[in-house]
Motif scaffolding. Sequence first.
Motif, mmCIF file in Angstrom:
data_model
loop_
_atom_site.group_PDB
_atom_site.id
_atom_site.type_symbol
_atom_site.label_atom_id
_atom_site.label_comp_id
_atom_site.label_asym_id
_atom_site.label_seq_id
_atom_site.Cartn_x
_atom_site.Cartn_y
_atom_site.Cartn_z
ATOM 1 N N VAL A 394 -34.619 -36.341 30.991
ATOM 2 C CA VAL A 394 -33.249 -36.693 31.363
ATOM 3 C C VAL A 394 -32.932 -36.103 32.755
ATOM 4 O O VAL A 394 -33.098 -34.897 32.973
ATOM 5 C CB VAL A 394 -32.230 -36.169 30.332
ATOM 6 C CG1 VAL A 394 -30.811 -36.543 30.756
ATOM 7 C CG2 VAL A 394 -32.552 -36.728 28.948
ATOM 8 N N ILE A 395 -32.481 -36.995 33.665
ATOM 9 C CA ILE A 395 -31.979 -36.595 34.987
ATOM 10 C C ILE A 395 -30.491 -36.918 35.020
ATOM 11 O O ILE A 395 -30.083 -38.035 34.678
ATOM 12 C CB ILE A 395 -32.713 -37.327 36.117
ATOM 13 C CG1 ILE A 395 -34.182 -36.933 36.135
ATOM 14 C CG2 ILE A 395 -32.064 -37.047 37.478
ATOM 15 C CD1 ILE A 395 -35.008 -37.685 37.147
ATOM 16 N N THR A 396 -29.679 -35.942 35.462
ATOM 17 C CA THR A 396 -28.212 -36.106 35.470
ATOM 18 C C THR A 396 -27.713 -36.294 36.901
ATOM 19 O O THR A 396 -28.059 -35.509 37.794
ATOM 20 C CB THR A 396 -27.523 -34.894 34.838
ATOM 21 O OG1 THR A 396 -27.990 -34.751 33.482
ATOM 22 C CG2 THR A 396 -26.001 -35.058 34.849
ATOM 23 N N ILE A 397 -26.913 -37.360 37.094
ATOM 24 C CA ILE A 397 -26.168 -37.528 38.352
ATOM 25 C C ILE A 397 -24.742 -37.085 38.068
ATOM 26 O O ILE A 397 -24.027 -37.738 37.309
ATOM 27 C CB ILE A 397 -26.199 -38.978 38.851
ATOM 28 C CG1 ILE A 397 -27.645 -39.440 39.062
ATOM 29 C CG2 ILE A 397 -25.394 -39.119 40.142
ATOM 30 C CD1 ILE A 397 -27.760 -40.884 39.513
ATOM 31 N N PRO A 398 -24.285 -35.950 38.671
ATOM 32 C CA PRO A 398 -22.965 -35.414 38.326
ATOM 33 C C PRO A 398 -21.840 -36.240 38.937
ATOM 34 O O PRO A 398 -22.056 -37.162 39.730
ATOM 35 C CB PRO A 398 -22.998 -33.998 38.915
ATOM 36 C CG PRO A 398 -23.924 -34.115 40.075
ATOM 37 C CD PRO A 398 -24.980 -35.105 39.670
ATOM 38 N N ASP A 399 -20.620 -35.852 38.581
ATOM 39 C CA ASP A 399 -19.426 -36.528 39.103
ATOM 40 C C ASP A 399 -19.373 -36.476 40.630
ATOM 41 O O ASP A 399 -18.916 -37.422 41.275
ATOM 42 C CB ASP A 399 -18.176 -35.851 38.504
ATOM 43 C CG ASP A 399 -16.896 -36.495 38.999
ATOM 44 O OD1 ASP A 399 -16.614 -37.651 38.628
ATOM 45 O OD2 ASP A 399 -16.184 -35.837 39.774
ATOM 46 N N LEU A 474 -20.385 -32.225 27.264
ATOM 47 C CA LEU A 474 -21.246 -31.063 27.520
ATOM 48 C C LEU A 474 -20.502 -29.759 27.322
ATOM 49 O O LEU A 474 -21.094 -28.740 26.967
ATOM 50 C CB LEU A 474 -21.793 -31.122 28.957
ATOM 51 C CG LEU A 474 -22.768 -32.261 29.255
ATOM 52 C CD1 LEU A 474 -23.181 -32.206 30.725
ATOM 53 C CD2 LEU A 474 -24.003 -32.165 28.356
ATOM 54 N N THR A 475 -19.191 -29.779 27.596
ATOM 55 C CA THR A 475 -18.398 -28.558 27.517
ATOM 56 C C THR A 475 -16.965 -28.942 27.205
ATOM 57 O O THR A 475 -16.633 -30.131 27.068
ATOM 58 C CB THR A 475 -18.459 -27.768 28.846
ATOM 59 O OG1 THR A 475 -17.771 -26.536 28.682
ATOM 60 C CG2 THR A 475 -17.836 -28.557 29.973
ATOM 61 N N PRO A 480 -10.225 -28.013 34.414
ATOM 62 C CA PRO A 480 -10.657 -29.065 35.355
ATOM 63 C C PRO A 480 -12.163 -29.038 35.598
ATOM 64 O O PRO A 480 -12.790 -30.084 35.718
ATOM 65 C CB PRO A 480 -9.865 -28.738 36.628
ATOM 66 C CG PRO A 480 -8.664 -27.980 36.151
ATOM 67 C CD PRO A 480 -9.134 -27.192 34.987
ATOM 68 N N ALA A 481 -12.757 -27.837 35.668
ATOM 69 C CA ALA A 481 -14.207 -27.753 35.876
ATOM 70 C C ALA A 481 -14.961 -28.353 34.704
ATOM 71 O O ALA A 481 -15.983 -29.039 34.890
ATOM 72 C CB ALA A 481 -14.606 -26.301 36.086
ATOM 73 N N ASN A 486 -18.159 -33.014 32.424
ATOM 74 C CA ASN A 486 -18.356 -34.042 31.394
ATOM 75 C C ASN A 486 -18.471 -35.441 31.993
ATOM 76 O O ASN A 486 -19.029 -36.343 31.355
ATOM 77 C CB ASN A 486 -17.210 -33.990 30.379
ATOM 78 C CG ASN A 486 -17.290 -32.762 29.480
ATOM 79 O OD1 ASN A 486 -18.376 -32.274 29.190
ATOM 80 N ND2 ASN A 486 -16.127 -32.249 29.064
ATOM 81 N N ARG A 487 -17.959 -35.655 33.197
ATOM 82 C CA ARG A 487 -18.061 -36.960 33.845
ATOM 83 C C ARG A 487 -19.420 -37.021 34.565
ATOM 84 O O ARG A 487 -19.619 -36.341 35.583
ATOM 85 C CB ARG A 487 -16.907 -37.166 34.837
ATOM 86 C CG ARG A 487 -15.551 -37.227 34.181
ATOM 87 C CD ARG A 487 -14.494 -37.730 35.147
ATOM 88 N NE ARG A 487 -14.274 -36.812 36.251
ATOM 89 C CZ ARG A 487 -13.386 -35.826 36.254
ATOM 90 N NH1 ARG A 487 -12.618 -35.623 35.180
ATOM 91 N NH2 ARG A 487 -13.249 -35.037 37.316
#
Length: 513
Positions: A394-399, A474-475, A480-481, A486-487
């Motif tokens: 799994v590779i994650t692209i963050p917000d 995820l959390t 706000p963080a 999560n996005r």
Amino acid sequence: MLRDSALTIAFTIACGAAWCQDSAAPPPPATVPVYKVTVVERSLQAVNYQYRSGLPTDIDFRGTVLLSNSKGHATVESKRGRTDIEAKFEKLTPPTPFGRQYLTYVLWAISPDGAPHNLGEIVANGSDNAHVHVTTDLQAFGMIVTAEPYSAVRQPSDVVVLENQIRPDTLGRSEPIQAKAELLSRGQFTYDRQEGMARNAENAPKVSMDEYEQLLEIYQAENALGIARAARADQLAAETFNKAQAFYDEAQRLKSSKAGMSQVVQSAREAAETADDARSIAVRRAQDLRVAEVEQKLAQAREETARAEADAARAQADAERIRAEADAARARAEADVATPPPPPPAPPEPATPPPPASPHETAAAGPASAQSRAALLQRLNSVAQTRDTPRGLVITIPDSGFANTELRQSSVQLVARLAPLVRQPGLRISVEGYSDSAANEPAAARRAETVRGALAARGVPNAVFRSFGDESLLTSNATPAGRTENRRVEIVISGNPIGSHPLWDHPTTVTLK
């Protein structure tokens, strides 16, 4: 032909002038402003004296409205290499009523184009009469007399008290003087004298003519130094100014020691002339400094303009690049929407499940898939941080990798480096969008679709995208963080070539006997 001269003047009289005060005038201020007498217009006739005619000719002087009772007479004779002028003046009263800085009179020759030539100082005797004998190299000229602060001036002041008047018997050709501003600039001699230094001629004691000339020359040198200092000559032409001050101090010393008139007058005149040189140097250097300051400001303005233009060009280039990337992503998304999805596969016919693999087959296949999984995990980690999970790699692209629903440049580069690594037969690519709330689920779906389109554009056509909304946080969403974390969009790589077990999971085979 005789032509009358016309003189029109406008003058402003300072409150320190004794001859215009009335009995109700207030006391003078701490500093005494000097007069500013401005000649607005005058017509003066120049005479072209016959060269080496051997015949002297006469010309008269008449007083202007500033000194209307004064008059004069001159005999002019053109000789080899020079023109001799012998002039006499009557009722030439002291010039101090025009302003306390005016201490003497100067005779000027003015060329037809308006260039002034200082012919010399006019010193009146006790009866207000004066006599001078001077020469000039000019052939055609007019003559005026002006009040000046010292005799070494190079430009006439505006206080014109006498001007030549052509007689019927004057020999030579007359012509009007057309004064050019660049040639006949006015002398700039205005400065404030301390009240304690001001002199009242009416209360001054009577002195001999020799003593008068000494005092007059010393006062002129003092005036020249004051005017030079007002022009900042002590700063901009310090060497020349200090030399003038030394001459002045020497004149004062000689007068105190009663060294004689000629020595005192000589030192005082050198002081005045050197001070005028210092003033001229200071004026020129001040102009140069102003020009340099303006040029420096212009250079700074040009540099700032160039930087602003460069910044604007870079900003425009960035905006065009971002617009192009957005248009390309939008085109890919529209193409994906326009392409009808393939028909669903027919349900498989029920079949007898295959027999379970023997322990020997499992042992043979397990190490190969684990090695492939480890190798792919290592290559993916060189592109971005990759997690090894039971779902796959799994590779994650963050917000932060998105601008709204479009990929930022850093994320575009990540997808470009990832695509060659996952183009392997048998691998499955799933692009999953996650949000922090159900309301943001459409945005999560569009983000996943954008990433799938970017992979397809780079040769990974079998990727699928799905949106899970806020099903897998995820959390906590309490901060706000946490909501930002999560996005995200996750790219999941799975399939037979890398097996279904993460590397950290070691299954144990139990054989029952």
